[in-house]
Enzyme design. Sequence first.
Site, PDB file in Angstrom:
ATOM      1  N   LYS A  49       0.802  -1.241   0.123  1.00 50.73           N
ATOM      2  CA  LYS A  49      -0.103  -0.125  -0.070  1.00 50.73           C
ATOM      3  C   LYS A  49       0.758   1.270  -0.057  1.00 50.73           C
ATOM      4  O   LYS A  49       2.201   1.059   0.227  1.00 50.73           O
ATOM      5  CB  LYS A  49      -0.872  -0.087   1.219  1.00 50.73           C
ATOM      6  CG  LYS A  49      -0.280   0.034   2.634  1.00 50.73           C
ATOM      7  CD  LYS A  49      -1.345  -0.132   3.824  1.00 50.73           C
ATOM      8  CE  LYS A  49      -0.446  -0.150   5.114  1.00 50.73           C
ATOM      9  NZ  LYS A  49      -1.101  -0.971   6.027  1.00 50.73           N
ATOM     10  N   TYR A  82      15.567  29.424   9.568  1.00 52.62           N
ATOM     11  CA  TYR A  82      14.442  29.900   9.729  1.00 52.62           C
ATOM     12  C   TYR A  82      14.120  29.883  11.290  1.00 52.62           C
ATOM     13  O   TYR A  82      14.302  28.722  11.977  1.00 52.62           O
ATOM     14  CB  TYR A  82      13.148  29.558   9.070  1.00 52.62           C
ATOM     15  CG  TYR A  82      13.241  29.680   7.574  1.00 52.62           C
ATOM     16  CD1 TYR A  82      13.319  31.143   7.333  1.00 52.62           C
ATOM     17  CD2 TYR A  82      12.946  28.694   6.647  1.00 52.62           C
ATOM     18  CE1 TYR A  82      13.327  31.402   5.817  1.00 52.62           C
ATOM     19  CE2 TYR A  82      12.835  29.223   5.344  1.00 52.62           C
ATOM     20  CZ  TYR A  82      12.881  30.270   4.898  1.00 52.62           C
ATOM     21  OH  TYR A  82      12.828  30.661   3.632  1.00 52.62           O
TER      22      TYR A  82
HETATM   23  C1  LIG Z   1      -0.506  -1.989   6.742  1.00 55.45           C
HETATM   24  C2  LIG Z   1      -0.873  -3.387   6.831  1.00 55.45           C
HETATM   25  C3  LIG Z   1      -0.207  -4.623   7.460  1.00 55.45           C
HETATM   26  C4  LIG Z   1       1.244  -4.520   7.139  1.00 55.45           C
HETATM   27  O1  LIG Z   1       1.708  -3.722   8.408  1.00 55.45           O
HETATM   28  P1  LIG Z   1       3.245  -3.693   8.765  1.00 55.45           P
HETATM   29  O2  LIG Z   1       3.158  -2.924  10.266  1.00 55.45           O
HETATM   30  O3  LIG Z   1       3.566  -2.494   7.770  1.00 55.45           O
HETATM   31  O4  LIG Z   1       3.970  -4.883   8.617  1.00 55.45           O
HETATM   32  C5  LIG Z   1      -0.771  -5.649   7.568  1.00 55.45           C
HETATM   33  N1  LIG Z   1      -2.291  -5.690   7.551  1.00 55.45           N
HETATM   34  C6  LIG Z   1      -2.978  -4.671   7.099  1.00 55.45           C
HETATM   35  C7  LIG Z   1      -4.447  -4.896   7.228  1.00 55.45           C
HETATM   36  C8  LIG Z   1      -2.544  -3.571   7.039  1.00 55.45           C
HETATM   37  O5  LIG Z   1      -3.197  -2.537   6.868  1.00 55.45           O
END
Ligand SMILES: *Cc1c(COP(=O)(O)O)cnc(C)c1O
Length: 372
Positions: free
Chosen positions: A35, A262
């Site tokens: 994702k 800044y």
């Molecule tokens: C993002 C996600 C994962 C993976 O999580 P990590 O901590 O990056 O390993 C697994 N399952 C679902 C439903 C997620 O949204």
Amino acid sequence: MSRPLVAKIHLAAMEHNLAVARQRSPRSKLWAIIKADGYGHGLERSMRGFAGADGLSLTDFDDAIRLRELGWQKPVLLLEGVNSAATLRLAAEHRIHTVVHCAEQIEMLEKTHLDTAQGPQMDVYLKINTGLNRLGFLPEHAASAHARLTAVPAVASISLMTHFANSYAYGTTHPGISVSEQVMRFRAIGRQLGGECSLCDSATVLAVPNAYADWIRPGVMLYGATCFPGVAASSLGLLPAMTLESEIIGVQHITAGESVGYGSRFFAENSMVIGVVACGYINGYPRSIRDGAPVLVNGVRTRVVGRVSMDKLTVDLTPVAAARVGSKVTLWGQGLPIEDVASAADTICCELMCGVSNRARAIEEPLPKADD
Ligand SMILES: *Cc1c(COP(=O)(O)O)cnc(C)c1O
């Protein structure tokens, strides 16, 4: 001439980290979570880096279709499912697995006419809310949701999944719901309803063998990082898949009492040399980073001084005698764990990686040899 800022993506590290996840749970199939544009590493690059996974899993529907267009033939799983009849039809057509986490999605499956001439086409994951209290059916509603899905002619298979609230606190005392409690709630439903099961994110793949089940769902570990406080990913055998690199584009010699950047957040106690780096918060480097955060110049560890600005940041070059305009700067990755940078910005490495997505020119690079 393009800016010297690049995100070097190491596909070999992705392959290696995938193998580490497999070693942890050799009997499970593996959804590689890609994702957020492969946690900022690029969708297509992640697809190639994780070619050995059993399936790819993400949230964005267009990206799921894009994987098919790019030639990915193994399973694809949509973690939030679909939100319209049109996307449901496309998902069926492209044989994309979808999560079903709410009654509205069941209703959509019941009401949308899906072609079953070649048999049922929809592989669904019924998501159970065992305590994260984000998406999914509460345990007491799981059986009726399952029964409704079973009655939909287009549904080919129903698997079960859940997601943990405190996996990175595993083994510590924590006031929130434990992994073990969530596993217990989930297993009770699994025994009752059957089907393939999936529980584990990276933290549980790395730390909780009794949660493995049919499919694991590692994300961040595949990119070579973890979110365990104080644990280096390298100590778990993981290799960073992204190195964010830039160059010094300016040098200032300042005297004691002068400030940098800044808001004059940083004041020099002695005369010092300041380097200006071509990378700022538009490129995903966190503006919230503290003075003293680690950075490498010519491979030498030094520190960020002064506030990060839109497209630049400033570092202390005093300990790097040979540094000049054009010197190489490593913001994180090879030689500098992203976890160290994340903690200096009070965030997690996922946020840093994802923030780079398309905001730095990405190039693929082999891993340096161990003796380099
Ligand atoms: C993002 C996600 C994962 C993976 O999580 P990590 O901590 O990056 O390993 C697994 N399952 C679902 C439903 C997620 O949204």
